[in-house]
Design a protein around this motif. Structure first.
Motif, PDB file in Angstrom:
ATOM      1  N   THR A 165     -16.139  -3.341 -17.920  1.00 53.87           N
ATOM      2  CA  THR A 165     -17.018  -4.089 -17.028  1.00 53.87           C
ATOM      3  C   THR A 165     -17.099  -3.306 -15.731  1.00 53.87           C
ATOM      4  O   THR A 165     -16.080  -2.939 -15.161  1.00 53.87           O
ATOM      5  CB  THR A 165     -16.460  -5.494 -16.765  1.00 53.87           C
ATOM      6  OG1 THR A 165     -16.343  -6.175 -18.010  1.00 53.87           O
ATOM      7  CG2 THR A 165     -17.378  -6.287 -15.857  1.00 53.87           C
ATOM      8  N   ARG A 182     -19.562  -2.272 -11.947  1.00 52.86           N
ATOM      9  CA  ARG A 182     -20.596  -2.603 -10.958  1.00 52.86           C
ATOM     10  C   ARG A 182     -21.271  -1.298 -10.577  1.00 52.86           C
ATOM     11  O   ARG A 182     -20.626  -0.271 -10.451  1.00 52.86           O
ATOM     12  CB  ARG A 182     -19.990  -3.257  -9.726  1.00 52.86           C
ATOM     13  CG  ARG A 182     -19.470  -4.635 -10.012  1.00 52.86           C
ATOM     14  CD  ARG A 182     -18.990  -5.309  -8.775  1.00 52.86           C
ATOM     15  NE  ARG A 182     -18.558  -6.662  -9.096  1.00 52.86           N
ATOM     16  CZ  ARG A 182     -18.398  -7.612  -8.213  1.00 52.86           C
ATOM     17  NH1 ARG A 182     -18.604  -7.363  -6.937  1.00 52.86           N
ATOM     18  NH2 ARG A 182     -18.010  -8.801  -8.577  1.00 52.86           N
ATOM     19  N   ASP A 237     -21.846  -7.885 -12.428  1.00 54.51           N
ATOM     20  CA  ASP A 237     -20.896  -7.237 -13.329  1.00 54.51           C
ATOM     21  C   ASP A 237     -21.613  -6.930 -14.643  1.00 54.51           C
ATOM     22  O   ASP A 237     -22.258  -7.807 -15.222  1.00 54.51           O
ATOM     23  CB  ASP A 237     -19.701  -8.147 -13.613  1.00 54.51           C
ATOM     24  CG  ASP A 237     -18.824  -8.349 -12.391  1.00 54.51           C
ATOM     25  OD1 ASP A 237     -18.823  -7.481 -11.503  1.00 54.51           O
ATOM     26  OD2 ASP A 237     -18.132  -9.377 -12.340  1.00 54.51           O
ATOM     27  N   GLU A 240     -21.292  -5.232 -18.596  1.00 55.01           N
ATOM     28  CA  GLU A 240     -20.458  -4.727 -19.669  1.00 55.01           C
ATOM     29  C   GLU A 240     -21.201  -3.569 -20.303  1.00 55.01           C
ATOM     30  O   GLU A 240     -22.345  -3.710 -20.720  1.00 55.01           O
ATOM     31  CB  GLU A 240     -20.177  -5.813 -20.707  1.00 55.01           C
ATOM     32  CG  GLU A 240     -19.199  -6.852 -20.223  1.00 55.01           C
ATOM     33  CD  GLU A 240     -18.732  -7.770 -21.339  1.00 55.01           C
ATOM     34  OE1 GLU A 240     -18.874  -7.413 -22.526  1.00 55.01           O
ATOM     35  OE2 GLU A 240     -18.225  -8.837 -21.010  1.00 55.01           O
TER      36      GLU A 240
END
Length: 55
Positions: A3, A5, A13, A15
């Motif tokens: 995960t 940013r 967030d 994945e």
């Protein structure tokens, strides 16, 4: 799946799979966990704006 940013949308967030992670890292688009964006500064209330104009 990691995960992460990104610098594009630091408040979201995402994945990603390993290949996407490596590609984002190579492009310099990842935000390191320790460099997470700080909370936005508080906006002054309308009463505070009026008070500062009176001074």
């Amino acid at each position: 799946m990691p995960t992460v940013r990104t610098t594009i949308q630091p408040h979201v967030d995402l994945e990603v799979d390993d290949i996407e992670y490596l590609d984002l890292k190579r492009q310099g688009l990842l935000i390191e966990a320790s460099a997470a964006p700080a909370a936005a500064p508080a906006k002054p209330t309308p009463a505070a704006a009026v008070k500062s104009k009176e001074s």
